[in-house]
Design a protein around this motif. Structure first.
Motif, mmCIF file in Angstrom:
data_model
loop_
_atom_site.group_PDB
_atom_site.id
_atom_site.type_symbol
_atom_site.label_atom_id
_atom_site.label_comp_id
_atom_site.label_asym_id
_atom_site.label_seq_id
_atom_site.Cartn_x
_atom_site.Cartn_y
_atom_site.Cartn_z
ATOM 1 N N LEU A 102 0.839 -1.189 0.000
ATOM 2 C CA LEU A 102 0.000 0.000 0.000
ATOM 3 C C LEU A 102 0.880 1.247 0.000
ATOM 4 N N ARG A 103 0.263 2.388 -0.196
ATOM 5 C CA ARG A 103 1.022 3.630 -0.306
ATOM 6 C C ARG A 103 1.805 3.947 0.960
ATOM 7 N N GLU A 104 1.189 3.736 2.100
ATOM 8 C CA GLU A 104 1.881 4.053 3.343
ATOM 9 C C GLU A 104 3.024 3.097 3.635
ATOM 10 N N GLU A 105 3.028 1.929 2.981
ATOM 11 C CA GLU A 105 4.084 0.946 3.197
ATOM 12 C C GLU A 105 5.274 1.153 2.261
ATOM 13 N N ALA A 106 5.066 1.807 1.137
ATOM 14 C CA ALA A 106 6.147 1.981 0.153
ATOM 15 C C ALA A 106 6.078 3.382 -0.446
ATOM 16 N N PRO A 107 6.387 4.412 0.337
ATOM 17 C CA PRO A 107 6.285 5.786 -0.197
ATOM 18 C C PRO A 107 7.254 6.060 -1.338
ATOM 19 N N ALA A 108 8.463 5.514 -1.280
ATOM 20 C CA ALA A 108 9.440 5.767 -2.343
ATOM 21 C C ALA A 108 9.000 5.125 -3.662
ATOM 22 N N LEU A 109 8.490 3.903 -3.591
ATOM 23 C CA LEU A 109 8.033 3.216 -4.796
ATOM 24 C C LEU A 109 6.847 3.952 -5.416
ATOM 25 N N TYR A 110 5.896 4.350 -4.591
ATOM 26 C CA TYR A 110 4.724 5.040 -5.117
ATOM 27 C C TYR A 110 5.090 6.428 -5.644
ATOM 28 N N ALA A 111 6.080 7.064 -5.047
ATOM 29 C CA ALA A 111 6.522 8.360 -5.575
ATOM 30 C C ALA A 111 7.061 8.205 -6.994
ATOM 31 N N LEU A 112 7.844 7.144 -7.229
ATOM 32 C CA LEU A 112 8.346 6.878 -8.576
ATOM 33 C C LEU A 112 7.196 6.578 -9.532
ATOM 34 N N ASP A 135 17.683 2.477 -3.807
ATOM 35 C CA ASP A 135 17.968 1.782 -2.549
ATOM 36 C C ASP A 135 16.773 1.852 -1.603
ATOM 37 N N ALA A 136 16.088 2.992 -1.564
ATOM 38 C CA ALA A 136 14.903 3.120 -0.704
ATOM 39 C C ALA A 136 13.796 2.179 -1.153
ATOM 40 N N ILE A 137 13.612 2.053 -2.450
ATOM 41 C CA ILE A 137 12.598 1.126 -2.969
ATOM 42 C C ILE A 137 12.971 -0.309 -2.639
ATOM 43 N N GLU A 138 14.258 -0.621 -2.735
ATOM 44 C CA GLU A 138 14.698 -1.983 -2.427
ATOM 45 C C GLU A 138 14.442 -2.312 -0.959
ATOM 46 N N ASP A 139 14.612 -1.353 -0.080
ATOM 47 C CA ASP A 139 14.308 -1.577 1.338
ATOM 48 C C ASP A 139 12.819 -1.836 1.539
ATOM 49 N N GLU A 140 11.980 -1.143 0.783
ATOM 50 C CA GLU A 140 10.537 -1.336 0.910
ATOM 51 C C GLU A 140 10.091 -2.691 0.373
ATOM 52 N N ARG A 188 -3.978 8.169 -15.210
ATOM 53 C CA ARG A 188 -4.321 8.137 -13.797
ATOM 54 C C ARG A 188 -3.297 7.330 -13.013
ATOM 55 N N ARG A 189 -3.064 7.742 -11.779
ATOM 56 C CA ARG A 189 -2.064 7.078 -10.951
ATOM 57 C C ARG A 189 -2.543 5.692 -10.521
ATOM 58 N N LEU A 190 -1.572 4.865 -10.168
ATOM 59 C CA LEU A 190 -1.875 3.495 -9.744
ATOM 60 C C LEU A 190 -2.444 3.491 -8.331
ATOM 61 N N ASP A 191 -3.302 2.510 -8.061
ATOM 62 C CA ASP A 191 -3.960 2.413 -6.764
ATOM 63 C C ASP A 191 -3.272 1.433 -5.818
ATOM 64 N N VAL A 192 -2.687 0.374 -6.371
ATOM 65 C CA VAL A 192 -2.087 -0.637 -5.510
ATOM 66 C C VAL A 192 -0.989 -1.349 -6.288
ATOM 67 N N VAL A 193 -0.028 -1.912 -5.547
ATOM 68 C CA VAL A 193 1.085 -2.657 -6.140
ATOM 69 C C VAL A 193 1.133 -4.041 -5.512
ATOM 70 N N GLN A 194 1.246 -5.067 -6.365
ATOM 71 C CA GLN A 194 1.479 -6.436 -5.908
ATOM 72 C C GLN A 194 2.777 -6.941 -6.526
#
Length: 348
Positions: free
Chosen positions: A31-41, A324-329, A52-58
């Motif tokens: 979810l967005r709150e779990e991966a802020p760096a990934l969702y920012a990208l 690196d931040a995305i990899e941590d998430e 339109r922006r994405l709603d969720v990532v699996q």
């Protein structure tokens, strides 16, 4: 006979009801709150593409990146194949995501509300009529090195296979549904080809032409990476009895990454020498069941069109700190995926 005919028609209508895709409960969800760096990208890429922006990532074990819709409100989800994410360079990852979002910017008819739902409904009805046995799904919390885990999974598959019987009365309707799917795919093929080229152009404008071309070429590493993932899974199941689950979680993807990093340039730049319409594997299959002869453009033809066109610089950059931040998430999702791959010993 009229009630019987009416009953058959009601059954066919129920099987052909509109089918809205759902989130896969067996894949890790971010979810967005779990991966802020990934969702920012992803937000930056979506804004650059103009969709339109994405709603969720699996996160999955496929060597692919796919964007699809789910639910009645047709929210958008990104299914991020971690083997591809691990193999690609940062800008190639941007190009892969931009390409998928480019299908929506180009108004891909196969992903539209009408044709997309029709394809999913027909394919789903045909699958139900065939009574395909379900594959064994193992909980992520289970140990991949548990004793007799493989025997239990195999027994479950055999039990489900023998507990189903074929209803020959539904064979003809199922055949008609398959034919309708084939016809609908063929009728939308010219539009799908044009959309594929447009999505490549979008990826070049967002991630740079060089990144888009290299991402297309490195998609041909899918077989090499898949074989390595499968080999490591078998090795962990065979020789990992003395190890720990924690060691599997920690080192599985690191070994895959080391293998892909050691591949020579000849493997990455290998040309397959095939022409358009050979059925190259792409991420643009709306049903996830792309036939070998899909008729979509070959990778080399797509690369050639990008190479002779305008050279674009990158408008969205993925720098080392953000990568690196995305990899941590992704630490927790990739840990769960490593357990699943080793548990099931399936090809990614």
């Amino acid at each position: 006979m009229q009630p019987l005919i009416g009953l058959v028609l009601l059954v066919c209508a129920a099987l052909l009801r509109p089918r809205f895709d759902r989130l896969d409960p067996h894949l890790p969800t971010l979810l967005r709150e779990e991966a802020p760096a990934l969702y920012a990208l992803l937000d930056d890429v979506a804004d650059a593409v103009g969709v339109r922006r994405l709603d969720v990532v699996q996160v999955s074990t496929d060597f692919a990146v796919r964007v699809s819709t789910y639910g009645v409100r047709r929210r958008r989800r990104l299914v991020l194949g971690y083997p591809l994410w691990l193999t690609f360079a940062p800008q190639q990852r941007v190009a892969a995501v931009a390409h998928e979002l480019g299908h929506f910017a180009s108004r891909d008819v196969r992903r539209g509300a009408l044709v997309g739902i029709a394809l999913a409904s027909l394919a789903g009805g045909a699958d139900l009529m065939e009574h395909r046995p379900d594959t064994a799904e193992v909980a992520f919390a289970a140990s991949p090195l548990a004793l007799y885990a493989g025997d239990v999974a195999l027994a479950e598959v055999r039990f489900k296979a023998h507990s189903r019987t074929t209803n020959w009365a539904l064979w003809i309707p199922g055949l008609l549904m398959k034919g309708a799917v084939w016809l609908l795919v063929r009728l939308t093929l010219p539009s799908a080809r044009r959309t594929e080229f447009r999505a490549d152009a979008v990826a070049a404008r967002v991630a740079s032409t060089q990144a888009a071309v290299s991402a297309l070429r490195d998609r041909q590493l899918a077989d090499i990476v898949t074989v390595e993932v499968h080999r490591l899974a078998i090795a962990a199941r065979t020789f990992g009895r003395t190890g720990t689950v924690r060691s599997v979680d920690q080192y599985f993807w690191a070994k895959v990454g080391a293998h892909t990093a050691s591949l020579p340039d000849s493997a990455r730049n290998k040309r397959n020498g095939v022409s358009s319409g050979n059925g190259e594997t792409t991420d643009s299959d709306p049903l996830g069941r792309q036939a070998k002869d899909s008729g979509l453009p070959a990778i080399e033809l797509r690369v050639a069109r990008l190479s002779i066109g305008t050279t674009y610089p990158a408008t969205v950059m993925l720098d080392a700190a953000q990568a690196d931040a995305i990899e941590d998430e992704l630490c927790e999702p990739k840990r769960l995926l490593a357990r699943k791959v080793v548990q099931d010993c399936i090809q990614a």
